[in-house]
Enzyme design. Structure first.
Site, PDB file in Angstrom:
ATOM      1  N   LYS A  22       2.180 -39.245  48.092  1.00 22.98           N
ATOM      2  CA  LYS A  22       1.499 -40.168  47.170  1.00 22.98           C
ATOM      3  C   LYS A  22      -0.006 -39.865  47.129  1.00 22.98           C
ATOM      4  O   LYS A  22      -0.588 -39.725  46.057  1.00 22.98           O
ATOM      5  CB  LYS A  22       1.712 -41.615  47.641  1.00 22.98           C
ATOM      6  CG  LYS A  22       0.755 -42.611  46.992  1.00 22.98           C
ATOM      7  CD  LYS A  22       0.999 -44.031  47.439  1.00 22.98           C
ATOM      8  CE  LYS A  22       0.303 -44.459  48.699  1.00 22.98           C
ATOM      9  NZ  LYS A  22      -1.122 -44.811  48.563  1.00 22.98           N
ATOM     10  N   ASN A  23      -0.608 -39.751  48.309  1.00 16.36           N
ATOM     11  CA  ASN A  23      -2.062 -39.625  48.335  1.00 16.36           C
ATOM     12  C   ASN A  23      -2.546 -38.224  47.976  1.00 16.36           C
ATOM     13  O   ASN A  23      -3.741 -38.001  47.815  1.00 16.36           O
ATOM     14  CB  ASN A  23      -2.618 -40.078  49.685  1.00 16.36           C
ATOM     15  CG  ASN A  23      -2.509 -41.594  49.836  1.00 16.36           C
ATOM     16  OD1 ASN A  23      -2.247 -42.295  48.864  1.00 16.36           O
ATOM     17  ND2 ASN A  23      -2.692 -42.084  51.049  1.00 16.36           N
ATOM     18  N   ARG A  92      -6.564 -49.281  43.898  1.00 16.75           N
ATOM     19  CA  ARG A  92      -7.942 -48.838  44.115  1.00 16.75           C
ATOM     20  C   ARG A  92      -8.116 -47.345  43.841  1.00 16.75           C
ATOM     21  O   ARG A  92      -9.191 -46.904  43.455  1.00 16.75           O
ATOM     22  CB  ARG A  92      -8.351 -49.106  45.550  1.00 16.75           C
ATOM     23  CG  ARG A  92      -8.291 -50.531  45.947  1.00 16.75           C
ATOM     24  CD  ARG A  92      -8.700 -50.653  47.380  1.00 16.75           C
ATOM     25  NE  ARG A  92     -10.032 -50.092  47.572  1.00 16.75           N
ATOM     26  CZ  ARG A  92     -11.156 -50.716  47.288  1.00 16.75           C
ATOM     27  NH1 ARG A  92     -11.139 -51.934  46.821  1.00 16.75           N
ATOM     28  NH2 ARG A  92     -12.321 -50.137  47.479  1.00 16.75           N
ATOM     29  N   CYS A 116     -10.061 -55.546  49.214  1.00 14.41           N
ATOM     30  CA  CYS A 116      -8.647 -55.190  49.318  1.00 14.41           C
ATOM     31  C   CYS A 116      -8.114 -55.868  50.561  1.00 14.41           C
ATOM     32  O   CYS A 116      -8.873 -56.236  51.446  1.00 14.41           O
ATOM     33  CB  CYS A 116      -8.589 -53.669  49.401  1.00 14.41           C
ATOM     34  SG  CYS A 116      -7.108 -52.969  50.075  1.00 14.41           S
ATOM     35  N   ARG A 121     -13.679 -51.933  51.627  1.00 15.43           N
ATOM     36  CA  ARG A 121     -13.495 -50.651  50.960  1.00 15.43           C
ATOM     37  C   ARG A 121     -14.468 -50.413  49.801  1.00 15.43           C
ATOM     38  O   ARG A 121     -14.050 -50.261  48.645  1.00 15.43           O
ATOM     39  CB  ARG A 121     -12.051 -50.484  50.493  1.00 15.43           C
ATOM     40  CG  ARG A 121     -11.058 -50.627  51.637  1.00 15.43           C
ATOM     41  CD  ARG A 121      -9.645 -50.422  51.213  1.00 15.43           C
ATOM     42  NE  ARG A 121      -9.333 -49.035  50.947  1.00 15.43           N
ATOM     43  CZ  ARG A 121      -8.148 -48.612  50.521  1.00 15.43           C
ATOM     44  NH1 ARG A 121      -7.184 -49.481  50.321  1.00 15.43           N
ATOM     45  NH2 ARG A 121      -7.921 -47.344  50.291  1.00 15.43           N
ATOM     46  N   ASP A 304      -2.885 -45.008  58.380  1.00 14.86           N
ATOM     47  CA  ASP A 304      -1.698 -45.307  57.568  1.00 14.86           C
ATOM     48  C   ASP A 304      -0.408 -45.338  58.389  1.00 14.86           C
ATOM     49  O   ASP A 304       0.663 -45.638  57.852  1.00 14.86           O
ATOM     50  CB  ASP A 304      -1.554 -44.288  56.425  1.00 14.86           C
ATOM     51  CG  ASP A 304      -2.620 -44.482  55.367  1.00 14.86           C
ATOM     52  OD1 ASP A 304      -3.297 -45.522  55.385  1.00 14.86           O
ATOM     53  OD2 ASP A 304      -2.790 -43.577  54.520  1.00 14.86           O
ATOM     54  N   ARG A 396       5.056 -49.331  46.342  1.00 19.23           N
ATOM     55  CA  ARG A 396       3.843 -48.596  45.966  1.00 19.23           C
ATOM     56  C   ARG A 396       3.829 -47.215  46.613  1.00 19.23           C
ATOM     57  O   ARG A 396       3.224 -46.286  46.060  1.00 19.23           O
ATOM     58  CB  ARG A 396       2.592 -49.342  46.465  1.00 19.23           C
ATOM     59  CG  ARG A 396       2.297 -50.580  45.688  1.00 19.23           C
ATOM     60  CD  ARG A 396       0.985 -51.121  46.090  1.00 19.23           C
ATOM     61  NE  ARG A 396      -0.063 -50.098  45.890  1.00 19.23           N
ATOM     62  CZ  ARG A 396      -1.331 -50.287  46.150  1.00 19.23           C
ATOM     63  NH1 ARG A 396      -1.749 -51.434  46.619  1.00 19.23           N
ATOM     64  NH2 ARG A 396      -2.209 -49.330  45.935  1.00 19.23           N
TER      65      ARG A 396
HETATM   66  N1  EPU Z   1     -15.969 -46.281  52.918  1.00 18.02           N
HETATM   67  C1  EPU Z   1     -17.234 -46.756  52.661  1.00 18.02           C
HETATM   68  N2  EPU Z   1     -17.850 -46.363  51.498  1.00 18.02           N
HETATM   69  C2  EPU Z   1     -17.270 -45.512  50.616  1.00 18.02           C
HETATM   70  C3  EPU Z   1     -15.963 -45.030  50.883  1.00 18.02           C
HETATM   71  C4  EPU Z   1     -15.332 -45.429  52.050  1.00 18.02           C
HETATM   72  O1  EPU Z   1     -17.794 -47.516  53.444  1.00 18.02           O
HETATM   73  O2  EPU Z   1     -17.884 -45.197  49.584  1.00 18.02           O
HETATM   74  C5  EPU Z   1     -15.289 -46.648  54.184  1.00 18.02           C
HETATM   75  C6  EPU Z   1     -14.000 -47.437  53.972  1.00 18.02           C
HETATM   76  O3  EPU Z   1     -14.246 -48.804  53.769  1.00 18.02           O
HETATM   77  C7  EPU Z   1     -13.262 -47.142  55.256  1.00 18.02           C
HETATM   78  C8  EPU Z   1     -13.667 -45.691  55.555  1.00 18.02           C
HETATM   79  O4  EPU Z   1     -14.841 -45.468  54.804  1.00 18.02           O
HETATM   80  O5  EPU Z   1     -13.710 -47.967  56.286  1.00 18.02           O
HETATM   81  C9  EPU Z   1     -12.657 -44.631  55.191  1.00 18.02           C
HETATM   82  O6  EPU Z   1     -12.117 -44.927  53.906  1.00 18.02           O
HETATM   83  P1  EPU Z   1     -11.676 -43.792  52.878  1.00 18.02           P
HETATM   84  O7  EPU Z   1     -12.681 -43.739  51.788  1.00 18.02           O
HETATM   85  O8  EPU Z   1     -11.375 -42.529  53.604  1.00 18.02           O
HETATM   86  O9  EPU Z   1     -10.342 -44.422  52.319  1.00 18.02           O
HETATM   87  P2  EPU Z   1      -9.802 -44.241  50.840  1.00 18.02           P
HETATM   88  O10 EPU Z   1     -10.187 -42.915  50.339  1.00 18.02           O
HETATM   89  O11 EPU Z   1     -10.129 -45.437  50.043  1.00 18.02           O
HETATM   90  C10 EPU Z   1      -7.529 -43.115  51.516  1.00 18.02           C
HETATM   91  C11 EPU Z   1      -6.066 -43.390  51.299  1.00 18.02           C
HETATM   92  C12 EPU Z   1      -5.662 -44.589  52.143  1.00 18.02           C
HETATM   93  C13 EPU Z   1      -5.970 -44.263  53.613  1.00 18.02           C
HETATM   94  C14 EPU Z   1      -7.438 -43.904  53.792  1.00 18.02           C
HETATM   95  C15 EPU Z   1      -7.805 -43.470  55.183  1.00 18.02           C
HETATM   96  C16 EPU Z   1      -5.680 -42.596  49.060  1.00 18.02           C
HETATM   97  C17 EPU Z   1      -5.359 -42.912  47.658  1.00 18.02           C
HETATM   98  N3  EPU Z   1      -5.822 -43.637  49.884  1.00 18.02           N
HETATM   99  O12 EPU Z   1      -8.230 -44.285  51.095  1.00 18.02           O
HETATM  100  O13 EPU Z   1      -4.268 -44.766  51.966  1.00 18.02           O
HETATM  101  O14 EPU Z   1      -5.668 -45.372  54.420  1.00 18.02           O
HETATM  102  O15 EPU Z   1      -7.784 -42.823  52.891  1.00 18.02           O
HETATM  103  O16 EPU Z   1      -7.038 -42.379  55.571  1.00 18.02           O
HETATM  104  O17 EPU Z   1      -5.761 -41.436  49.434  1.00 18.02           O
HETATM  105  C18 EPU Z   1      -2.248 -45.940  51.972  1.00 18.02           C
HETATM  106  O18 EPU Z   1      -1.685 -44.923  51.497  1.00 18.02           O
HETATM  107  O19 EPU Z   1      -1.584 -46.915  52.417  1.00 18.02           O
HETATM  108  C19 EPU Z   1      -3.702 -46.007  52.025  1.00 18.02           C
HETATM  109  C20 EPU Z   1      -4.361 -47.156  52.150  1.00 18.02           C
END
Ligand code: EPU
Length: 416
Positions: A22-23, A92, A116, A121, A304, A396
């Site tokens: 998915k990701n 998101r 969220c 996030r 995850d 999802r």
């Molecule tokens: N963060 C910030 N600012 C930003 C971006 C992130 O503070 O601009 C923080 C987040 O709040 C968090 C940390 O950085 O504390 C890491 O978040 P990240 O940005 O890596 O998460 P994401 O890209 O929003 C993806 C996956 C998530 C997975 C996380 C961590 C996708 C679509 N989603 O989210 O997947 O948990 O990386 O590995 O790739 C899931 O599949 O259930 C899921 C939530």
């Protein structure tokens, strides 16, 4: 609203085919925006999030079709570079269209995702990176308005590794003028898969999978024809299900090298694994032993899989300390597991899980995607019937989970 009924106590046995990630497929589908032709993404699972991204592309004017795990999209007619609140609030990851839109159309209007269930996030690092590449960014009525005649390469260092942030900036940089260097980048296999997909489109990318990614911008990119990697979290979820039920399952279409951190912990907990030419076999052997985990960006233990591992630890021999360091509110499954008899105490980002001998079926509620998988794992072990409400969370990220479980011998049924 659909629910999942599971009668616990069956040892899982047999083969299961793991679907596409998915990701990985969400950013790769978004990357189709970077070219003006017909792209094909293969191995795409039929998940709610995939359909949301397809709707988003359609809403922009792209033509989309999805059949036999292949997603096809013609982005030539795309003329409305906008991601409306109605779609972004349901997923998101919609924010992944921001980088490609501004790179290719010079403008984008993308709803700012709200908070969220698992944490605040924010997307501040995505926006700061785009600004450094010369984009004008304004926030208006809950939307990000981004503009740039042509983005220019820049040196960007993330405060902390961000998966979708790295992906968004990598896509934006692919069409920028000059070189972009992303430091402290996320190293997840999904980031590498996106980089590989972009390279097949003609992008100049080096270093994906390390914390420094270099992107040499090009003037145009070809459409995609790409197959996504298997879903490491789906595989790890089935592995945990095999471990808790004393099962013996063979996971086909699985890349064990993406699962190192999880497999090490499952082994410590007593499960046995064997890589075979057909896939990865995971055998549960008696009561799991308690082991501690700390979630970390890749290659650390994935956040995850934290919820699913907590379900396993809830019946382990001993006490396990689970530390969640990535998201600030990702323990919502704990009170639900407690309703099934688990002994879990929460304090900030730490969960203390005292293993119990038995869990009992109960009515429980899924609060987010991975929390719902955790409840499924607990239900497979529990005595009696468990009914998991709000099944849409599971849909999802897991394709036909109940059918895959049934094929492994579980008693699992979707009910209303
Ligand atoms: N963060 C910030 N600012 C930003 C971006 C992130 O503070 O601009 C923080 C987040 O709040 C968090 C940390 O950085 O504390 C890491 O978040 P990240 O940005 O890596 O998460 P994401 O890209 O929003 C993806 C996956 C998530 C997975 C996380 C961590 C996708 C679509 N989603 O989210 O997947 O948990 O990386 O590995 O790739 C899931 O599949 O259930 C899921 C939530």
């Amino acid at each position: 609203m659909e629910k999942l009924l599971i009668k616990g106590g069956v040892r899982l046995k047999g083969e299961v085919a793991i679907g596409g990630s998915k990701n990985a497929c969400l950013p790769i589908m978004a990357a189709s925006i970077l070219s003006g032709g017909t792209s094909a993404v293969k191995g795409v699972p039929a998940l709610r999030d995939v359909l949301t991204l397809a709707k988003l592309l359609q809403n922009m004017g792209a033509k989309c079709e999805f059949h036999n795990s292949t997603f096809e999209t013609d982005t030539a007619p795309l003329d409305n570079p906008e991601a409306p609140y109605g779609l972004v609030k349901t997923m998101r990851a919609s924010v992944l269209v921001l980088g490609p839109l501004i790179a290719r159309y010079g403008r984008a209007r993308v709803s700012l995702p709200g908070g969220c269930a698992i944490g605040a996030r924010p997307i501040n690092m995505h926006l700061a990176g785009l600004k450094k590449m010369g984009a004008g960014i304004e926030l208006e009525e809950g939307y990000v308005l981004a503009r740039a005649d042509r983005l220019r390469g820049a040196r960007i260092c993330f405060d902390i590794p961000t998966v979708t942030g790295t992906e968004n900036l990598m896509m934006a940089a692919a069409l920028a003028r000059g070189e972009t260097v992303l430091e402290n980048s996320a190293r997840e296999p999904e980031v590498v898969d996106l980089a590989n997909a972009l390279v097949t489109m003609g992008a100049g990318i080096e270093g994906a999978g390390t914390d420094i990614i270099k992107i040499e911008g090009v003037d145009g990119l070809k459409p995609l024809d790409y197959r996504v990697i298997p879903d490491r979290i789906e595989a790890a979820t089935f592995a945990a299900a095999s471990a808790i039920t004393g099962g013996d399952i063979l996971m086909k279409n699985c890349r064990p090298e993406h699962l190192d951190a999880v497999l090490i912990k499952l082994k410590e907990a007593g499960a046995e694994m064997a890589a075979t030419p057909d896939g990865l076999r995971v055998i549960g052997d008696g009561r799991p032993r308690a082991v501690n985990i700390t979630t970390m960006p890749y290659p650390g233990f994935p956040t995850d899989m934290q919820a699913q591992f907590m379900a396993l630890m809830s019946v382990a021999d001993g006490t396990s300390i689970i530390s969640e360091t990535v998201f600030e509110n990702r323990f919502m499954h704990a009170p639900e597991l407690r309703r099934m008899g688990a002994d879990i105490t929460l304090q900030g980002g730490l969960a203390t899980v005292k293993g119990v001998q038995k869990l009992k079926g109960a009515q429980v509620m899924a609060t987010d995607l991975r929390a719902s998988a955790s409840l499924v794992i607990a239900a497979l072990f529990a005595e009696g019937e468990t009914v998991i409400d709000r099944l849409y969370h599971l849909d999802r990220g897991y394709e036909r989970m109940e059918a895959k479980l049934r094929a492994l011998g579980a008693v699992a049924e979707r009910i209303r």
